[in-house]
Design a protein around this motif. Structure first.
Motif, PDB file in Angstrom:
ATOM      1  N   LEU A   8      -5.524  38.591  40.759  1.00  0.00           N
ATOM      2  CA  LEU A   8      -4.590  38.608  39.500  1.00  0.00           C
ATOM      3  C   LEU A   8      -4.587  39.745  38.921  1.00  0.00           C
ATOM      4  CD1 LEU A   8      -5.325  34.722  38.728  1.00  0.00           C
ATOM      5  CD2 LEU A   8      -3.341  35.534  39.680  1.00  0.00           C
ATOM      6  N   ASP A   9      -5.924  40.200  38.536  1.00  0.00           N
ATOM      7  CA  ASP A   9      -5.671  41.547  37.593  1.00  0.00           C
ATOM      8  C   ASP A   9      -4.756  42.502  38.481  1.00  0.00           C
ATOM      9  OD1 ASP A   9      -9.175  41.252  36.396  1.00  0.00           O
ATOM     10  OD2 ASP A   9      -7.107  40.224  35.563  1.00  0.00           O
ATOM     11  N   GLU A  10      -4.925  42.602  39.570  1.00  0.00           N
ATOM     12  CA  GLU A  10      -4.224  43.985  40.471  1.00  0.00           C
ATOM     13  C   GLU A  10      -2.582  43.490  40.451  1.00  0.00           C
ATOM     14  OE1 GLU A  10      -4.809  46.700  41.887  1.00  0.00           O
ATOM     15  OE2 GLU A  10      -3.212  46.786  42.944  1.00  0.00           O
ATOM     16  N   LEU A  11      -2.193  42.187  40.249  1.00  0.00           N
ATOM     17  CA  LEU A  11      -1.001  41.870  40.290  1.00  0.00           C
ATOM     18  C   LEU A  11      -0.197  42.104  39.005  1.00  0.00           C
ATOM     19  CD1 LEU A  11       1.645  40.208  41.335  1.00  0.00           C
ATOM     20  CD2 LEU A  11       0.549  38.322  40.345  1.00  0.00           C
ATOM     21  N   ARG A  12      -1.104  42.069  37.960  1.00  0.00           N
ATOM     22  CA  ARG A  12      -0.615  42.296  36.562  1.00  0.00           C
ATOM     23  C   ARG A  12      -0.541  43.881  36.463  1.00  0.00           C
ATOM     24  NH1 ARG A  12      -4.780  38.339  35.490  1.00  0.00           N
ATOM     25  NH2 ARG A  12      -4.024  36.427  34.707  1.00  0.00           N
ATOM     26  N   VAL A  50       5.821  44.189  22.843  1.00  0.00           N
ATOM     27  CA  VAL A  50       5.619  44.208  24.192  1.00  0.00           C
ATOM     28  C   VAL A  50       4.855  45.327  24.571  1.00  0.00           C
ATOM     29  CG1 VAL A  50       6.496  44.096  26.755  1.00  0.00           C
ATOM     30  CG2 VAL A  50       7.652  42.839  24.891  1.00  0.00           C
ATOM     31  N   SER A  51       3.618  45.550  24.872  1.00  0.00           N
ATOM     32  CA  SER A  51       2.771  46.584  25.153  1.00  0.00           C
ATOM     33  C   SER A  51       2.433  46.737  26.964  1.00  0.00           C
ATOM     34  CB  SER A  51       1.696  46.535  24.648  1.00  0.00           C
ATOM     35  OG  SER A  51       0.631  47.413  24.880  1.00  0.00           O
ATOM     36  N   ASP A  52       3.089  47.693  27.640  1.00  0.00           N
ATOM     37  CA  ASP A  52       2.748  47.864  28.781  1.00  0.00           C
ATOM     38  C   ASP A  52       1.398  48.424  28.970  1.00  0.00           C
ATOM     39  OD1 ASP A  52       6.152  49.128  29.512  1.00  0.00           O
ATOM     40  OD2 ASP A  52       5.177  47.421  29.669  1.00  0.00           O
ATOM     41  N   GLN A  53       0.687  48.992  28.166  1.00  0.00           N
ATOM     42  CA  GLN A  53      -0.692  49.481  28.309  1.00  0.00           C
ATOM     43  C   GLN A  53      -1.620  48.360  28.068  1.00  0.00           C
ATOM     44  OE1 GLN A  53      -1.021  52.503  25.023  1.00  0.00           O
ATOM     45  NE2 GLN A  53      -0.071  54.280  26.211  1.00  0.00           N
ATOM     46  N   LYS A  54      -1.499  47.646  27.247  1.00  0.00           N
ATOM     47  CA  LYS A  54      -2.397  46.242  26.959  1.00  0.00           C
ATOM     48  C   LYS A  54      -1.920  45.195  28.004  1.00  0.00           C
ATOM     49  CE  LYS A  54      -2.776  47.496  22.148  1.00  0.00           C
ATOM     50  NZ  LYS A  54      -2.453  47.031  20.639  1.00  0.00           N
ATOM     51  N   GLY A  55      -0.693  45.175  28.514  1.00  0.00           N
ATOM     52  CA  GLY A  55      -0.412  44.344  29.522  1.00  0.00           C
ATOM     53  C   GLY A  55      -0.080  42.946  28.874  1.00  0.00           C
ATOM     54  N   PHE A  56       0.270  42.910  27.564  1.00  0.00           N
ATOM     55  CA  PHE A  56       0.786  41.522  27.148  1.00  0.00           C
ATOM     56  C   PHE A  56       1.972  41.466  26.044  1.00  0.00           C
ATOM     57  CE2 PHE A  56      -2.929  42.888  24.205  1.00  0.00           C
ATOM     58  CZ  PHE A  56      -2.235  42.575  23.130  1.00  0.00           C
TER      59      PHE A  56
END
Length: 635
Positions: A8-12, A50-56
């Motif tokens: 799941l982490d790889e998918l995110r 929205v933060s791409d670095q933090k992923g949320f």
């Protein structure tokens, strides 16, 4: 299917969150992050980041928070696994299969999706050629323009037994049969299921074509069904599918509403009127699975059924399915259209705003249940009324959640009591009028003489017929202060419904109040109601010398306690019955109610222990004598 945290982490990590969200929400760059007005609630200034670095993503206004998977489930309305599969497909990842057989079935379904999409392309093309003229005429007659036709993917199935087979030659005929596009009977050559029909694709929550609905166009085929849907297939389960969910889900995030109508043509009519948050079941009543899907989107979906008898039966079938599933914050509301009209008829006649007004003020599930059962058949005899009560109780027994079941039972039985045993009509008084009454002959009597029967009923209560001194004291208090009867009429009516042994005496009080001049303050006097039990003299509102204002305040408190008592006893009994199914919850509730009961008894003791004002003299028979014991003026 178990998905490891690492997978799941790889998918995110492979999904760019801002790219995913920007497909439906306009983002603005803000440093290393993005900002926007929140798509989950209405706001004028951006608080959604929205933060791409933090992923949320996170909204500082409403608290919405999540990652790419959460966005796909919340904003699109997909289930967790459907969201994972869609994101994995975009990221070029394979979802781990639990076993080879499941992997084979997944591969088979993927192939069938290709078949269905090819069939959709063929139907759309056929709509535009010469064979689709009748279908185009029908769409024009319904007011569905080119935009609506393209948006919902209207097509046409030529009136031929093998048009689909000839168009989809790259697929095996067995696949056409498995998708429900062709019918195979014994050893005969398979033939097309949909022939000479206006075609409409049915999608899953991910927007993939999984089935079709077809409307007949040739009025001469009287033996053919007007609407025909695909059968259940590996892709399509009509009990687990809601038409238009893939479009209505995102729309409902904005409107905070989900509308359920009877058929897909109703959905399209609403969408054409700029009401995009509508879905429909597919030829069956709402199923438990479909209700769960709706509750994932909104807490209280709106059911909108036609105003005819069939529409009302459909609403009741849905209510019957929903009752066992009700939970705190999870219910249904119902809109009833005018008799003989569907959404399209109403919109054509009165406009889209009329439809919006109905949707903005739906009836509750409880109101609809009560009104349907009350009106479903005449209630002319006691047996008819008893049948109504039995039906209401059966509905409440279907509710699994104990608190909701108890509340529904109490509310429905209260409505039943008010309906089956309406209060006696009250004659209207006009104190400013010389006649005393607004209507009818002039009448004025300070000390009405009760009928022997009414007086006997009151005597039984006042002189010890009640189960304790509180009820006896309250009735004696009303005899002493009859001008208070009208002020407490609603409380007395509720008491009559819960304490049936007191109902006759309460009726007698109302009878006395009707005959009494409202400006008079003298006690009700009658030879039959002659005295008050000695125990009742402990209550200040029965004592000689008590200030009338203070006495009436104490009488009001005693009335409140008398009405509270049966409700408290019923709640204790209900908590005791729950011990077998919910011992911990039942014990906690019982302890809370016991504390309330102790407090009630303490209040009762304090009231009984009150003494009259200084200088007052106690008497054994103040409340029911012929004199005015409190010194009040008599006429």
């Amino acid at each position: 299917m178990a998905l490891s945290p690492q997978w799941l982490d790889e998918l995110r990590a492979r999904v760019t969150l801002s790219t995913l969200i920007s497909r439906t929400t306009k983002l603005q760059k803000a440093g290393h992050e993005w900002k926007a007005c929140c798509p989950f609630h209405n706001e004028k200034s951006p608080s959604f980041t929205v933060s791409d670095q933090k992923g949320f993503y996170h909204c500082f206004g409403c608290g919405a928070h999540g990652d790419a998977i959460r966005w796909t489930t919340d904003q699109r309305g997909l289930g967790f696994m459907d969201a994972v599969k869609e994101l994995a497909a975009e990221a070029g990842m394979e979802v781990p299969a639990p076993d080879p057989q499941e992997a084979q079935r997944a591969e088979q379904r993927a192939g069938l999706h290709d078949v269905m999409q090819a069939a959709q392309d063929f139907f759309e093309k056929s709509l535009l050629d010469s064979s689709g003229e009748k279908a185009r005429e029908y769409l024009n007659s319904r007011g569905f323009g080119q935009h609506t036709a393209e948006r919902f993917g209207f097509g046409f199935a030529p009136d031929s037994r093998n048009a689909v087979k000839q168009a989809l030659t790259k697929f095996e005929q067995s696949e056409l049969v498995e998708c429900g596009l062709q019918i195979a009977v014994d050893d005969r050559e398979p033939y097309d299921r949909f022939r000479g029909r206006l075609m409409l694709p049915i999608h899953d929550a991910r927007g993939r074509v999984i089935a079709f609905g077809g409307r007949i166009l040739d009025a001469q085929k009287k033996d053919a069904p007007k609407y025909l849907n695909s059968p259940d297939t590996p892709l399509f389960d009509k009990g687990r599918t809601l038409y238009n969910l893939h479009r209505a889900g995102p729309a409902s995030r904005q409107t905070k509403r989900m509308v359920v109508v009877e058929g897909y043509m109703d959905v399209i009519a609403l969408a054409a009127a700029d009401i995009p948050d509508a879905v429909a079941p597919l030829g069956t009543a709402l199923t438990e699975r479909q209700l769960e899907m709706l509750w994932r989107m909104v807490e209280v979906p709106v059911l909108c059924f036609d105003g005819d008898a069939a529409g009302q039966r459909a609403a009741m079938r849905a209510i019957g399915r929903a009752l066992p599933l009700l939970a705190p914050g999870r219910s249904l509301s119902i809109v009833r259209l005018p008799t003989g009209m569907d959404p399209d008829d109403l919109i054509i006649r009165d406009g889209a705003k009329a439809m919006e007004r109905l949707l903005d003020k739906p009836a509750t599930l409880l109101d609809t249940l009560w009104e349907y059962e009350r009106d479903v058949q005449p209630l002319n005899t006691p047996e008819d009324k008893a049948g109504l009560k039995q039906r209401l109780i059966e509905h409440t027994e279907a509710i699994q959640q104990p608190d909701i079941r108890s509340l529904y039972r109490r509310e429905l039985l209260d409505r039943y009591s008010e309906f089956a045993f309406p209060p006696r009509p009250q004659r209207e008084f006009n104190p400013r009028s010389g006649s005393g009454f607004k209507r009818g002959a002039p009448f004025k009597q300070a000390k009405p003489i009760l009928s022997p029967q009414a007086a006997a009923k009151l005597r039984r209560v006042v002189n010890g017929g009640a189960r304790d001194t509180l009820a006896a004291a309250v009735f004696a208090g009303f005899l002493r202060f009859p001008d208070c009867i009208d002020a407490h009429s609603e409380a007395l009516a509720r008491l009559a419904r819960t304490e049936t042994n007191l109902a006759p005496a309460i009726e007698s009080l109302f009878e006395a109040a009707e005959a009494l001049d409202p400006t008079a303050t003298a006690p009700i006097s009658d030879p039959v109601v002659s005295s008050t039990p000695p125990d009742n003299t402990r209550f200040t509102f029965l004592m000689e010398g008590t200030d009338p204002g203070a006495a009436k305040e104490d009488l009001a408190e005693a009335v409140g306690m008398l009405v509270e008592r049966p409700a408290l006893a019923a709640a204790l009994a209900a908590a005791t019955q729950r011990f077998e199914t919910d011992p911990e919850g039942a014990f906690a509730e019982q302890q809370r109610l016991l504390k309330r009961k102790l407090a009630f008894e303490s209040r009762l003791g304090q009231m009984a222990g009150k003494r009259a004002l200084s200088g007052a003299t106690e008497s054994n028979g103040p409340g029911g004598s012929d004199e005015g014991p409190d010194g009040s003026e008599t006429d």
